[in-house]
Motif scaffolding. Structure first.
Motif, PDB file in Angstrom:
ATOM      1  N   LEU A  46       0.829  -1.205   0.000  1.00 48.96           N
ATOM      2  CA  LEU A  46       0.000   0.000   0.000  1.00 48.96           C
ATOM      3  C   LEU A  46       0.865   1.258   0.000  1.00 48.96           C
ATOM      4  O   LEU A  46       0.608   2.201  -0.748  1.00 48.96           O
ATOM      5  CB  LEU A  46      -0.926   0.012   1.220  1.00 48.96           C
ATOM      6  CG  LEU A  46      -1.768   1.275   1.413  1.00 48.96           C
ATOM      7  CD1 LEU A  46      -2.784   1.434   0.288  1.00 48.96           C
ATOM      8  CD2 LEU A  46      -2.451   1.255   2.773  1.00 48.96           C
ATOM      9  N   LEU A  47       1.902   1.250   0.820  1.00 51.14           N
ATOM     10  CA  LEU A  47       2.745   2.441   0.973  1.00 51.14           C
ATOM     11  C   LEU A  47       3.877   2.524  -0.045  1.00 51.14           C
ATOM     12  O   LEU A  47       4.659   3.471  -0.023  1.00 51.14           O
ATOM     13  CB  LEU A  47       3.319   2.482   2.393  1.00 51.14           C
ATOM     14  CG  LEU A  47       2.285   2.559   3.523  1.00 51.14           C
ATOM     15  CD1 LEU A  47       2.984   2.559   4.870  1.00 51.14           C
ATOM     16  CD2 LEU A  47       1.374   3.761   3.369  1.00 51.14           C
ATOM     17  N   SER A  48       3.948   1.566  -0.947  1.00 47.84           N
ATOM     18  CA  SER A  48       5.057   1.526  -1.905  1.00 47.84           C
ATOM     19  C   SER A  48       5.080   2.732  -2.851  1.00 47.84           C
ATOM     20  O   SER A  48       6.110   3.015  -3.448  1.00 47.84           O
ATOM     21  CB  SER A  48       5.022   0.231  -2.723  1.00 47.84           C
ATOM     22  OG  SER A  48       3.877   0.205  -3.563  1.00 47.84           O
ATOM     23  N   GLU A  78       6.832   8.587   6.650  1.00 49.29           N
ATOM     24  CA  GLU A  78       6.936   9.127   8.008  1.00 49.29           C
ATOM     25  C   GLU A  78       5.995  10.322   8.198  1.00 49.29           C
ATOM     26  O   GLU A  78       5.356  10.455   9.248  1.00 49.29           O
ATOM     27  CB  GLU A  78       8.379   9.513   8.336  1.00 49.29           C
ATOM     28  CG  GLU A  78       9.308   8.320   8.466  1.00 49.29           C
ATOM     29  CD  GLU A  78       8.836   7.309   9.494  1.00 49.29           C
ATOM     30  OE1 GLU A  78       8.436   7.710  10.617  1.00 49.29           O
ATOM     31  OE2 GLU A  78       8.857   6.101   9.190  1.00 49.29           O
ATOM     32  N   VAL A  79       5.913  11.191   7.195  1.00 48.91           N
ATOM     33  CA  VAL A  79       4.992  12.330   7.274  1.00 48.91           C
ATOM     34  C   VAL A  79       3.553  11.819   7.355  1.00 48.91           C
ATOM     35  O   VAL A  79       2.760  12.288   8.180  1.00 48.91           O
ATOM     36  CB  VAL A  79       5.186  13.282   6.070  1.00 48.91           C
ATOM     37  CG1 VAL A  79       4.058  14.299   5.982  1.00 48.91           C
ATOM     38  CG2 VAL A  79       6.537  13.988   6.160  1.00 48.91           C
ATOM     39  N   LEU A  80       3.205  10.860   6.513  1.00 44.58           N
ATOM     40  CA  LEU A  80       1.844  10.303   6.527  1.00 44.58           C
ATOM     41  C   LEU A  80       1.515   9.718   7.895  1.00 44.58           C
ATOM     42  O   LEU A  80       0.449  10.000   8.459  1.00 44.58           O
ATOM     43  CB  LEU A  80       1.695   9.229   5.449  1.00 44.58           C
ATOM     44  CG  LEU A  80       0.347   8.489   5.454  1.00 44.58           C
ATOM     45  CD1 LEU A  80      -0.792   9.436   5.113  1.00 44.58           C
ATOM     46  CD2 LEU A  80       0.391   7.315   4.488  1.00 44.58           C
ATOM     47  N   ARG A  86      -1.578   9.983  12.772  1.00 46.52           N
ATOM     48  CA  ARG A  86      -1.591   9.953  14.245  1.00 46.52           C
ATOM     49  C   ARG A  86      -2.227  11.220  14.806  1.00 46.52           C
ATOM     50  O   ARG A  86      -3.005  11.160  15.760  1.00 46.52           O
ATOM     51  CB  ARG A  86      -0.164   9.832  14.782  1.00 46.52           C
ATOM     52  CG  ARG A  86       0.367   8.450  14.812  1.00 46.52           C
ATOM     53  CD  ARG A  86       1.703   8.448  15.538  1.00 46.52           C
ATOM     54  NE  ARG A  86       2.293   7.138  15.521  1.00 46.52           N
ATOM     55  CZ  ARG A  86       3.580   6.916  15.507  1.00 46.52           C
ATOM     56  NH1 ARG A  86       4.433   7.922  15.519  1.00 46.52           N
ATOM     57  NH2 ARG A  86       4.046   5.680  15.490  1.00 46.52           N
ATOM     58  N   ARG A  87      -1.874  12.371  14.248  1.00 47.39           N
ATOM     59  CA  ARG A  87      -2.448  13.639  14.729  1.00 47.39           C
ATOM     60  C   ARG A  87      -3.952  13.660  14.516  1.00 47.39           C
ATOM     61  O   ARG A  87      -4.706  14.124  15.387  1.00 47.39           O
ATOM     62  CB  ARG A  87      -1.789  14.824  14.044  1.00 47.39           C
ATOM     63  CG  ARG A  87      -0.428  15.125  14.639  1.00 47.39           C
ATOM     64  CD  ARG A  87       0.348  16.220  13.974  1.00 47.39           C
ATOM     65  NE  ARG A  87      -0.388  17.413  13.655  1.00 47.39           N
ATOM     66  CZ  ARG A  87       0.014  18.301  12.724  1.00 47.39           C
ATOM     67  NH1 ARG A  87       1.153  18.105  12.065  1.00 47.39           N
ATOM     68  NH2 ARG A  87      -0.694  19.361  12.477  1.00 47.39           N
ATOM     69  N   LEU A  88      -4.420  13.168  13.365  1.00 45.94           N
ATOM     70  CA  LEU A  88      -5.864  13.092  13.131  1.00 45.94           C
ATOM     71  C   LEU A  88      -6.525  12.177  14.160  1.00 45.94           C
ATOM     72  O   LEU A  88      -7.588  12.501  14.702  1.00 45.94           O
ATOM     73  CB  LEU A  88      -6.157  12.596  11.711  1.00 45.94           C
ATOM     74  CG  LEU A  88      -5.827  13.561  10.582  1.00 45.94           C
ATOM     75  CD1 LEU A  88      -6.022  12.874   9.231  1.00 45.94           C
ATOM     76  CD2 LEU A  88      -6.680  14.818  10.673  1.00 45.94           C
TER      77      LEU A  88
END
Length: 168
Positions: free
Chosen positions: A136-138, A146-148, A153-155
């Protein structure tokens, strides 16, 4: 293959024009669409390969992280209601994947843990789960991943802004 933009489709004439969502930019819909598609495909794959559905897998993965937790903790972390969690746990116990014991310190609470069979199943499914995540993250480089993760996490930490009792 990317899905076509919702803006490129002609809209049928409506009796009354009003505001509409831009589904390419409305974040709650995007998150929901991703979650639904991931869950549906995971259930089909995990059921076929390992005999567990995605709800069972979520609970088993949490029990691997926090052995002996009560059902209330499972509900809190995963965000499910007590009824579906209780039914899922009963099915997992019947199949010998989890052990449910009354807490000796509080007879109203149960301690839930993976059995050896449950841990073995978990250890097989996690390999597939991590591979699905990798695929999925490829499309993202390491920094983007890392930004995602940080943004998601913040959401997650900000969910009370829309789910809390202060909402009007």
């Amino acid at each position: 293959m990317p899905t076509p933009s919702t803006r490129s489709r002609p809209r049928p004439a409506s009796v009354e024009a009003g505001p509409t969502l831009d589904l390419d930019r409305y974040v709650p819909a995007l998150i929901t669409f991703i979650a639904n598609k991931l869950s549906n495909s995971a259930t089909a794959f995990y059921q076929r390969q390992f005999g567990v559905n995605v709800t069972e897998w979520r609970i088993m993965s949490l029990l691997a992280i926090e052995p002996g937790i009560p059902a209330s903790r499972i509900c809190h972390v995963i965000g499910f209601d007590k009824g579906p969690v209780s039914r899922t746990l009963a099915g997992l116990e019947k199949r010998g994947l989890v052990s449910i014991r009354t807490d000796p310190n509080d007879g109203r609470t149960h301690s839930i843990s993976l059995t050896a069979k449950g841990r073995s199943t978990h250890d097989k499914v996690i390999v597939a789960a991590l591979d699905r995540e990798r695929r999925l993250l490829s499309c993202l480089n390491k920094d983007e991943r890392e930004v995602l993760i940080g943004l998601v996490r913040r959401l997650h930490e900000n969910l009370d802004a829309v789910t809390g009792s202060t909402e009007t």
